[in-house]
Write an enzyme that holds these catalytic residues in place. Structure first.
Site, PDB file in Angstrom:
ATOM      1  CG  PHE A 263     -39.494   6.523  -9.965  1.00 30.31           C
ATOM      2  CD1 PHE A 263     -39.941   7.366 -11.105  1.00 30.31           C
ATOM      3  CD2 PHE A 263     -39.706   5.393 -10.401  1.00 30.31           C
ATOM      4  CE1 PHE A 263     -40.225   7.177 -12.277  1.00 30.31           C
ATOM      5  CE2 PHE A 263     -39.964   4.948 -11.348  1.00 30.31           C
ATOM      6  CZ  PHE A 263     -40.554   5.818 -12.554  1.00 30.31           C
ATOM      7  CB  CYS A 264     -35.908   6.552  -4.211  1.00 31.20           C
ATOM      8  SG  CYS A 264     -37.368   5.657  -3.889  1.00 31.20           S
TER       9      CYS A 264
END
Length: 401
Positions: free
Chosen positions: A128-129
């Site tokens: 997600f990062c």
């Protein structure tokens, strides 16, 4: 004894005291620490050797996982150690707001091309990062990174939101959830009138229960860009496509979050060797102390090897999880089609960036190499790699608001 060494010793002692109690609970724990362990790669895909640690340890680990009742205690020891670390974190981290803490953690601010000061709190190997970084890099938005220690998480102790990514805007406005971050920043880049604080209100938080009855935080509208009809037409200028393109983009962005990301863990932790190779990189690249690094590499590899099997069952994956990965990636390539360079046409759209960001966390691992050899994704992936590294979307960024 140095105070830092003493803290580590106390943490290790706390872990040992909990070994006999919490092994079974670990499999049911979903935390920021576990989400950190879902992926494995640097921002620019450096290649890594497939180190599996000491050969004797690997065979012993495999034996203990597969053996009968006699080895169950050994497995509980490994898993309990992991949860001991996590529980120590929960007891030691205090949740309070403190702007000075952010300064002490080295979060300096750069001014981006659109006038925003952006700081990303992240785990380097979190998919997600990686999505957020792919988005920011493609559009050439300058940002600072604060790498969060996945055990102590002191870097985000000022936040009541205990997950990453977190994007701080101008040192004041906090954006949570990777898809909300991307949608709100892209809206800001396109909409000439609204302030970021007004845009964020369009993505309200909503508490709900997941399939296991656990309360989770969701965000309404997170795949939508909050644009007028004229702004939507400018963003998707192809005649007759103003309705289709946003829907297609949102569909595949959600697919990346709801399906593709769940294929990463079972594939990178498929075998004990792959699990140890993943954690070898995580420990070297992540922000770990000595004791934390030891537990992350050996306890974490054992735990995630077992948890990946459970995830395989939960998501109804095939025994050969590579086949599910290959099918998903080929489905994506088919959706892009032969006539387009990207799903967005000549330039990537937000779905391209999301899928690329998720897949990128496997670079340098066996799963990534297998995917590149056995699917049709290679040419699209390399185009995406060039587009993000060269900040090719920078020309699409408007001047300062």
């Amino acid at each position: 004894m140095h105070c830092g060494t003493l803290r580590k010793a106390n943490m290790a002692a706390a872990c040992v005291r909990r070994l006999g109690k919490v092994g079974r609970c670990f499999l049911e724990t979903r935390s920021g620490t576990i989400s950190y362990l879902l992926g494995n790669v640097g921002a620019h895909g450096s290649r890594r050797a497939y180190s599996t640690g000491e050969p004797g340890f690997r065979s012993k680990l495999l034996t203990s996982v597969r053996a009968g009742a006699g080895s169950a205690l050994g497995c509980a020891f490994l898993l309990g150690g992991g949860l001991g670390l996590y529980q120590t974190v929960k007891l030691s981290v205090q949740q309070h707001l403190a702007d000075e803490d952010r300064k002490d953690n080295g979060a300096s601010f750069q001014v981006s091309g659109d006038g925003l000061k952006l700081t990303l709190y992240q785990y380097k190997t979190c998919p997600f990062c990686s999505k957020v970084r792919a988005f920011l890099d493609y559009y050439g938005l300058e940002y600072d990174i604060v790498e969060v220690n996945p055990v102590m998480r002191q870097e985000i102790k000022w936040s009541s939101y205990r997950k990453v990514p977190i994007l701080m805007v101008d040192g004041e406005l906090q954006l949570n959830d990777s898809s909300v971050i991307i949608s709100s920043i892209r809206t800001f880049m396109t909409n000439k009138e609204k302030k970021m604080s007004d845009i964020v209100r369009c993505y309200p938080e909503m508490k709900s229960l997941n399939e296991r009855g656990k309360e989770v935080m969701e965000y309404n509208n997170k795949y939508w860009l909050m644009l007028s009809e004229a702004e939507t037409g400018a963003l998707y200028p192809e005649k007759g496509m103003q309705n289709f393109c946003p829907r297609e983009e949102m569909k595949w962005r959600q697919w990346a979050d709801d399906w593709l990301v769940h294929l990463i863990s079972p594939n990178v932790y498929r075998t004990t060797g792959e699990a140890l190779a993943s954690f070898d990189y995580i420990v070297r690249e992540g922000k770990f102390g000595t004791v934390e690094g030891f537990f992350a590499k050996y306890v974490g590899a054992a735990a995630m090897f077992i948890i990946s099997k459970r995830l395989k069952s939960r998501h109804n994956l095939q025994d050969d999880v590579r086949q599910d990965l290959y099918k998903a990636v080929n489905d994506w390539v088919a959706a892009v089609g032969k006539s387009r360079k990207f799903m967005g046409g000549d330039q990537p759209n937000l779905a391209d960036l999301a899928v690329f960001g998720v897949l990128r966390v496997m670079e340098g691992l066996e799963a990534f190499d297998d995917m590149m050899k056995n699917t049709k994704v290679k040419f699209w992936y390399r185009r995406m790699e060039r587009a993000t590294l060269n900040h090719e979307g920078q020309s699409q960024s408007p001047s300062n608001h």
